[in-house]
Design an enzyme around this catalytic site. Sequence first.
Site, PDB file in Angstrom:
ATOM      1  N   ASP A  35      32.262  34.088  79.968  1.00 51.87           N
ATOM      2  CA  ASP A  35      32.127  33.733  78.539  1.00 51.87           C
ATOM      3  C   ASP A  35      32.805  34.749  77.619  1.00 51.87           C
ATOM      4  OD1 ASP A  35      30.496  35.917  78.770  1.00 51.87           O
ATOM      5  OD2 ASP A  35      28.675  34.942  78.069  1.00 51.87           O
ATOM      6  N   GLY A  36      33.475  35.731  78.208  1.00 44.73           N
ATOM      7  CA  GLY A  36      34.230  36.697  77.393  1.00 44.73           C
ATOM      8  C   GLY A  36      33.460  37.967  77.057  1.00 44.73           C
ATOM      9  N   GLU A  37      32.195  38.033  77.455  1.00 39.96           N
ATOM     10  CA  GLU A  37      31.421  39.243  77.137  1.00 39.96           C
ATOM     11  C   GLU A  37      31.703  40.364  78.136  1.00 39.96           C
ATOM     12  OE1 GLU A  37      27.300  38.171  76.825  1.00 39.96           O
ATOM     13  OE2 GLU A  37      27.635  36.978  75.020  1.00 39.96           O
ATOM     14  N   GLN A  95      46.704  50.870  59.179  1.00 34.64           N
ATOM     15  CA  GLN A  95      45.970  50.171  58.105  1.00 34.64           C
ATOM     16  C   GLN A  95      44.950  51.153  57.532  1.00 34.64           C
ATOM     17  OE1 GLN A  95      46.767  47.003  57.127  1.00 34.64           O
ATOM     18  NE2 GLN A  95      45.209  46.863  55.551  1.00 34.64           N
ATOM     19  N   HIS A 130      49.097  58.906  57.947  1.00 35.07           N
ATOM     20  CA  HIS A 130      50.047  58.722  56.857  1.00 35.07           C
ATOM     21  C   HIS A 130      49.473  59.259  55.543  1.00 35.07           C
ATOM     22  CE1 HIS A 130      53.256  55.927  54.987  1.00 35.07           C
ATOM     23  NE2 HIS A 130      52.980  56.923  54.198  1.00 35.07           N
ATOM     24  N   ASP A 171      62.271  58.190  59.416  1.00 29.38           N
ATOM     25  CA  ASP A 171      61.782  58.193  58.032  1.00 29.38           C
ATOM     26  C   ASP A 171      61.146  59.548  57.716  1.00 29.38           C
ATOM     27  OD1 ASP A 171      59.349  58.134  59.403  1.00 29.38           O
ATOM     28  OD2 ASP A 171      59.166  55.961  59.191  1.00 29.38           O
ATOM     29  N   LYS A 194      67.652  56.090  52.773  1.00 24.90           N
ATOM     30  CA  LYS A 194      68.447  54.971  52.248  1.00 24.90           C
ATOM     31  C   LYS A 194      69.240  55.451  51.055  1.00 24.90           C
ATOM     32  CE  LYS A 194      66.009  50.802  53.341  1.00 24.90           C
ATOM     33  NZ  LYS A 194      64.890  49.982  53.021  1.00 24.90           N
ATOM     34  N   ARG A 196      71.859  54.105  47.996  1.00 27.30           N
ATOM     35  CA  ARG A 196      72.440  52.912  47.385  1.00 27.30           C
ATOM     36  C   ARG A 196      73.912  53.170  47.091  1.00 27.30           C
ATOM     37  NH1 ARG A 196      71.130  48.270  46.252  1.00 27.30           N
ATOM     38  NH2 ARG A 196      68.943  48.547  46.823  1.00 27.30           N
ATOM     39  N   ASP A 220      60.091  59.373  67.149  1.00 26.71           N
ATOM     40  CA  ASP A 220      59.089  58.708  66.310  1.00 26.71           C
ATOM     41  C   ASP A 220      57.746  58.739  67.043  1.00 26.71           C
ATOM     42  OD1 ASP A 220      58.157  57.402  64.091  1.00 26.71           O
ATOM     43  OD2 ASP A 220      59.373  55.607  64.319  1.00 26.71           O
TER      44      ASP A 220
END
Length: 296
Positions: A35-37, A95, A130, A171, A194, A196, A220
């Site tokens: 059942d995924g448990e 996040q 970050h 970066d 970057k 321009r 990285d």
Amino acid sequence: MLNVIGGSASTYLAYKISRVGQFPIIPIESKVFPDGERYVRVLGDVEGKRIALIQSMYRNPDSYLIEFIFISRTLKELGAKEVIGVIPYFPYARQDTRFNPGEAVSLDIVSRLIEESNVDKVITVDMHLHRYSSIKEVFRIPAENISAVDEIARYLANNYKLESPVIIGPDEESEQWAKRAASVLECDYDVLEKRRISAEEVEIVPRKVSVKGRDVVIVDDIISTGGTMAEAIKMLLKQGARRVIGACTHAILAGNALERIYRAGAHDVIATDTVPSPISVVSVAELLAKTLREHD
Ligand code: R5P
């Protein structure tokens, strides 16, 4: 004496750490019911013992997180004296804020869950910090973030005849790792920025150095979709780099990331074994064993 337990994400890494550090390993049984448990059982006496629980939370982080919590809380219920949570790849770190209204700040929630798992300490490797300057701001329990960049740099030095090498971070954020790798390899480093050229055109170039005719290593923390690495490789080859090697700590390698990077013209791409992958040629076992010994 510290004992080691490996969660199902890091069984092999846990064995390597136990061998290198000469820490006894305590086995566990872990399975998922139809059942995924999740079901977890500790197969050894842990009463009064100090335990390092190794669980990298890559690719299937939710499942590995719940297993970690089950093991850790059970260890404490069974009388373990101390549990050190070793989470080589710490998930959800990107996040770390609410980018759009209504979003969950996942890093905050996951760190609270880890604290609630009753671990006494957390150790991570090259965690993606970050908006935080230190892991100590993320956790309310003792926490340490160690770096595998020296190991990566030593591997590069021993396995590639690098000609006029230069280390490039894709970066601003990766400057810390580029700088550290460059100090081991005793060469230049820089980060891409970057510029321009006109209203329609931007170019992505190193801030200060020229890569023409040189062997470039892009360093990285994570390769996820491979987009960052692939773009950087294309740019650097266009600017005359002789060979470009991609290096990272965590090879998440979502989808066709590896193919994307090689198609972009990479000479090679390497990573550590915080996340098991076909390019995980540098082991963090020694580094973690050394760190755990310092906590012993
Ligand atoms: C971003 O800030 C990270 O340091 C990595 O550059 C990024 O997560 C890599 O992701 P991807 O492989 O999807 O471009």
